[in-house]
Design a protein around this motif. Sequence first.
Motif, mmCIF file in Angstrom:
data_model
loop_
_atom_site.group_PDB
_atom_site.id
_atom_site.type_symbol
_atom_site.label_atom_id
_atom_site.label_comp_id
_atom_site.label_asym_id
_atom_site.label_seq_id
_atom_site.Cartn_x
_atom_site.Cartn_y
_atom_site.Cartn_z
ATOM 1 N N GLU A 160 0.829 -1.208 0.000
ATOM 2 C CA GLU A 160 0.000 0.000 0.000
ATOM 3 C C GLU A 160 0.865 1.259 0.000
ATOM 4 N N LEU A 161 1.959 1.222 0.745
ATOM 5 C CA LEU A 161 2.868 2.366 0.796
ATOM 6 C C LEU A 161 3.494 2.610 -0.573
ATOM 7 N N GLU A 162 3.935 1.539 -1.218
ATOM 8 C CA GLU A 162 4.545 1.681 -2.537
ATOM 9 C C GLU A 162 3.524 2.162 -3.559
ATOM 10 N N ASP A 163 2.269 1.740 -3.413
ATOM 11 C CA ASP A 163 1.227 2.197 -4.328
ATOM 12 C C ASP A 163 1.003 3.697 -4.174
ATOM 13 N N LEU A 164 1.005 4.189 -2.927
ATOM 14 C CA LEU A 164 0.848 5.623 -2.684
ATOM 15 C C LEU A 164 2.005 6.407 -3.291
ATOM 16 N N LEU A 165 3.224 5.917 -3.107
ATOM 17 C CA LEU A 165 4.392 6.610 -3.639
ATOM 18 C C LEU A 165 4.408 6.586 -5.163
ATOM 19 N N THR A 166 3.865 5.528 -5.748
ATOM 20 C CA THR A 166 3.764 5.461 -7.210
ATOM 21 C C THR A 166 2.846 6.558 -7.727
ATOM 22 N N HIS A 167 1.726 6.777 -7.041
ATOM 23 C CA HIS A 167 0.810 7.858 -7.429
ATOM 24 C C HIS A 167 1.522 9.214 -7.346
ATOM 25 N N ILE A 168 2.296 9.405 -6.295
ATOM 26 C CA ILE A 168 3.016 10.677 -6.139
ATOM 27 C C ILE A 168 4.055 10.849 -7.233
ATOM 28 N N TYR A 169 4.771 9.770 -7.550
ATOM 29 C CA TYR A 169 5.801 9.819 -8.599
ATOM 30 C C TYR A 169 5.169 10.206 -9.930
ATOM 31 N N ARG A 170 4.076 9.538 -10.276
ATOM 32 C CA ARG A 170 3.430 9.805 -11.565
ATOM 33 C C ARG A 170 2.883 11.220 -11.630
ATOM 34 N N ALA A 171 2.376 11.725 -10.523
ATOM 35 C CA ALA A 171 1.850 13.093 -10.502
ATOM 36 C C ALA A 171 2.959 14.111 -10.734
ATOM 37 N N LEU A 172 4.124 13.847 -10.195
ATOM 38 C CA LEU A 172 5.249 14.769 -10.365
ATOM 39 C C LEU A 172 5.913 14.623 -11.725
ATOM 40 N N ALA A 173 5.798 13.446 -12.323
ATOM 41 C CA ALA A 173 6.410 13.211 -13.638
ATOM 42 C C ALA A 173 5.527 13.677 -14.783
ATOM 43 N N ALA A 174 4.226 13.800 -14.534
ATOM 44 C CA ALA A 174 3.295 14.200 -15.594
ATOM 45 C C ALA A 174 3.426 15.687 -15.896
ATOM 46 N N PRO A 175 3.248 16.071 -17.169
ATOM 47 C CA PRO A 175 3.269 17.507 -17.510
ATOM 48 C C PRO A 175 2.125 18.221 -16.797
ATOM 49 N N ALA A 176 2.477 19.266 -16.064
ATOM 50 C CA ALA A 176 1.476 20.021 -15.307
ATOM 51 C C ALA A 176 2.069 21.357 -14.901
ATOM 52 N N PRO A 177 1.232 22.337 -14.593
ATOM 53 C CA PRO A 177 1.751 23.625 -14.117
ATOM 54 C C PRO A 177 2.551 23.446 -12.820
ATOM 55 N N ALA A 178 3.462 24.361 -12.589
ATOM 56 C CA ALA A 178 4.307 24.293 -11.391
ATOM 57 C C ALA A 178 3.467 24.325 -10.119
ATOM 58 N N SER A 179 2.325 25.008 -10.161
ATOM 59 C CA SER A 179 1.475 25.091 -8.976
ATOM 60 C C SER A 179 0.910 23.725 -8.595
ATOM 61 N N GLU A 180 0.574 22.891 -9.605
ATOM 62 C CA GLU A 180 0.052 21.563 -9.319
ATOM 63 C C GLU A 180 1.137 20.666 -8.730
ATOM 64 N N HIS A 181 2.327 20.753 -9.284
ATOM 65 C CA HIS A 181 3.445 19.989 -8.721
ATOM 66 C C HIS A 181 3.749 20.455 -7.294
ATOM 67 N N ALA A 182 3.675 21.754 -7.065
ATOM 68 C CA ALA A 182 3.937 22.276 -5.718
ATOM 69 C C ALA A 182 2.903 21.765 -4.729
ATOM 70 N N ASN A 183 1.668 21.588 -5.164
ATOM 71 C CA ASN A 183 0.625 21.074 -4.284
ATOM 72 C C ASN A 183 0.894 19.608 -3.922
ATOM 73 N N VAL A 184 1.369 18.828 -4.891
ATOM 74 C CA VAL A 184 1.726 17.433 -4.619
ATOM 75 C C VAL A 184 2.895 17.375 -3.632
ATOM 76 N N LEU A 185 3.858 18.261 -3.822
ATOM 77 C CA LEU A 185 5.010 18.290 -2.924
ATOM 78 C C LEU A 185 4.599 18.709 -1.508
ATOM 79 N N ALA A 186 3.636 19.611 -1.414
ATOM 80 C CA ALA A 186 3.146 20.017 -0.094
ATOM 81 C C ALA A 186 2.519 18.828 0.628
ATOM 82 N N TYR A 187 1.825 17.990 -0.104
ATOM 83 C CA TYR A 187 1.257 16.772 0.488
ATOM 84 C C TYR A 187 2.367 15.827 0.928
ATOM 85 N N LEU A 188 3.402 15.726 0.095
ATOM 86 C CA LEU A 188 4.532 14.854 0.454
ATOM 87 C C LEU A 188 5.262 15.374 1.690
ATOM 88 N N GLU A 189 5.258 16.682 1.906
ATOM 89 C CA GLU A 189 5.872 17.247 3.114
ATOM 90 C C GLU A 189 5.224 16.665 4.369
#
Length: 302
Positions: A160-189
């Motif tokens: 389950e932990l690896e599945d969650l991290l996979t979702h985070i990895y894909r969200a950061l690797a996908a083309p998206a505005p910097a604000s969306e990536h920053a929001n994902v990183l805030a969750y990772l914080e």
Amino acid sequence: ARELAAALGFSAQLCRHALRRAGGDGNMAAAWLLAADPMEITLLEAEVGQRGGGGGGAGTPALSIAGAAVLQAGAAASPAPGLAEGAGSEEAVLAAMAAEIDEMDREALELLFHTSDLAVTPIMLNPLVEPDAPVGSFEAAALPFAPVPAADVPGLGQAELEDLLTHIYRALAAPAPASEHANVLAYLEVLALEPTLANTVLASSLAAHLTALAAKARASNLRSRLFTVLGLLVRHATSVVPDTAERPLLSVLAAGARDKDQGVRRRALSALGELLFFAATQQAAASEEGWLRDAADSAAGE
């Protein structure tokens, strides 16, 4: 005492007095004498000279330089606190002054040092440095996946932990505005505060991706978020794997410390401090202890 007197130019009596206070350590006695104010040395020379001539005797307690100055300047005008009226003798005056100064020294040490000084305080997001810095202020509805509450992360299984991290990895690797990536990183914080997750991330390809993003991100707020996440991961991890060509963490943090943006520099330096502190306290892992030194030498040369 004679050798010390010859070397420093003070009287032998004063040097003997300094040696007694320094417990026989000539270097400490010399440092004590050389750091004193010339006027205080003059007053102390007069005092020890008087005692050496028979006034005080061998049993007279040794005073500090500050104590001698106080004694010469004001003891005659007003009796020392705690001194019984009519005690009269020079020995009693000196003993009372020595006791008072010892008490003052003890109280001063209690003010200067406290057991809390030995406690380890965080470098990244230290509230004394950044009192208003929020940790993980993110919008759950804007995440491209269903977030797992931070309180539930410790109970996740490895899959389950690896599945969650996979979702985070894909969200950061996908083309998206910097604000969306920053929001994902805030969750990772928020998640980075959990040691098991921090260990897993730092040993995974996600850490390499975070490092690569930190090295090439153009938006300053995104770079700041990336360095914050990396610093929090290192701070809460119990294991940090060596740097590799794909994940040159130390070099990227060192480069971030020279960023043109002040906020980015602060976060990069904090993350670098967390990494160096971790390495300094984990040298018992001798099989890999040389990796950080080698990486630091490499980063310093860049």
